[in-house]
Design an enzyme around this catalytic site. Sequence first.
Site, short mmCIF file in Angstrom:
data_model
loop_
_atom_site.label_atom_id
_atom_site.label_comp_id
_atom_site.label_asym_id
_atom_site.label_seq_id
_atom_site.Cartn_x
_atom_site.Cartn_y
_atom_site.Cartn_z
N ARG A 162 44.90 -4.09 0.27
CA ARG A 162 45.54 -2.80 0.05
C ARG A 162 46.34 -2.44 1.30
NH1 ARG A 162 44.86 -3.43 -4.56
NH2 ARG A 162 43.87 -2.05 -6.10
N GLU A 213 53.48 1.76 -1.31
CA GLU A 213 54.22 1.00 -2.32
C GLU A 213 54.43 1.79 -3.60
OE1 GLU A 213 50.98 -1.88 -4.40
OE2 GLU A 213 51.41 -2.38 -2.32
N HIS A 249 53.65 -7.19 -4.24
CA HIS A 249 52.32 -7.05 -4.83
C HIS A 249 52.16 -7.95 -6.06
CE1 HIS A 249 48.73 -4.06 -5.18
NE2 HIS A 249 48.37 -5.30 -5.51
#
Length: 343
Positions: free
Chosen positions: A255, A284, A302
């Site tokens: 994360r 993000e 991601h």
Amino acid sequence: MKVPVQMLVGFLARVAAVDKDEAMGLPVVLMPGPMHEAVAPGLDGHCELIRLWEESDPDAVLAARRDEIVAVATGGTAIDGPYLDRLPAVRLVASFGVGYDRIDATAAAERGVVVTNTPGVLDDEVADTALGLLLMTVRELGQAERYLRDGNWADGGPYPLTRATMHGRRMGILGLGRIGQAIADRVQPFGITVAYHNRSPKDVEYQYYPSLVEMAAAVDILMIVIPGGDTTRHLVNAEVLKALGPDGIVINVARGTVIDEQALVDALRTNTIHAAGLDVFEHEPKVHPDLLTLPNTVLLPHVGSATVPTRTAMANLVVQNLTTYLTTGTPLTPVPESTRLLP
């Protein structure tokens, strides 16, 4: 005004499906936002599914059905105590993904609500991504590709030799869970030695460091695989990066909030560390603008588990958690905060 035939057929089919669900007395499950395409069909016949984002007045729907909704299926909606207080009959929140930092699992447990996630089915995919990101970062493969595409190889000669190599390095894994172990298995054939930092030691052969700063000082690759959330926010800070040192490489497939992103930018700009490979970011999908321009970064959007087979397996596990809980009262993969609620 004429209504298109397809729209009318779809509306009638939906009404018929709802009527059927109500007639069968099926449990009611809330889906606050869109999820993987396999989730809804997998739940067909097991529950009445409320697709909240399709409703013209979501608040009115929640108010009208609050005492009927027994479970929530979510792919990223923030769910905290006040959210659950609006749904007093809910007893399960089935989350899509390993990380569940957008769900307050402690607040859920206090209200008797079990939270599940989707571990196991994405371990190998994320570990593969971590290894690929590490190779790209150490050997500057992304930069070398851009060098070629920009015509520099033909016009300016070979790409400069990279300072770093994979072999003989020392990796410190922050968070030695399933994915961390899968990464450790992959890097050892490169001659990389492995250490780790967790809240407590595990029964493994790797060296354990009770202090993250001490581990960072002893390694030159910091691999971040720890869950996000308030307890791990900015755990990797300026002190940790300074300890990692000028040969240090940071890889994050966990994360973005685990890293103090501004401290990382400063460390990269001043060569406090050598490079960083990131699949996740603090805010993000927005990315810190300096990360985009620094030459010693490799950045991915991601994509750690982003393959069709893996995402489908994750969706199927969401369905299995819901259907198993609705029929037996025991889901397959409860998060640690929820285990005390189960038999």
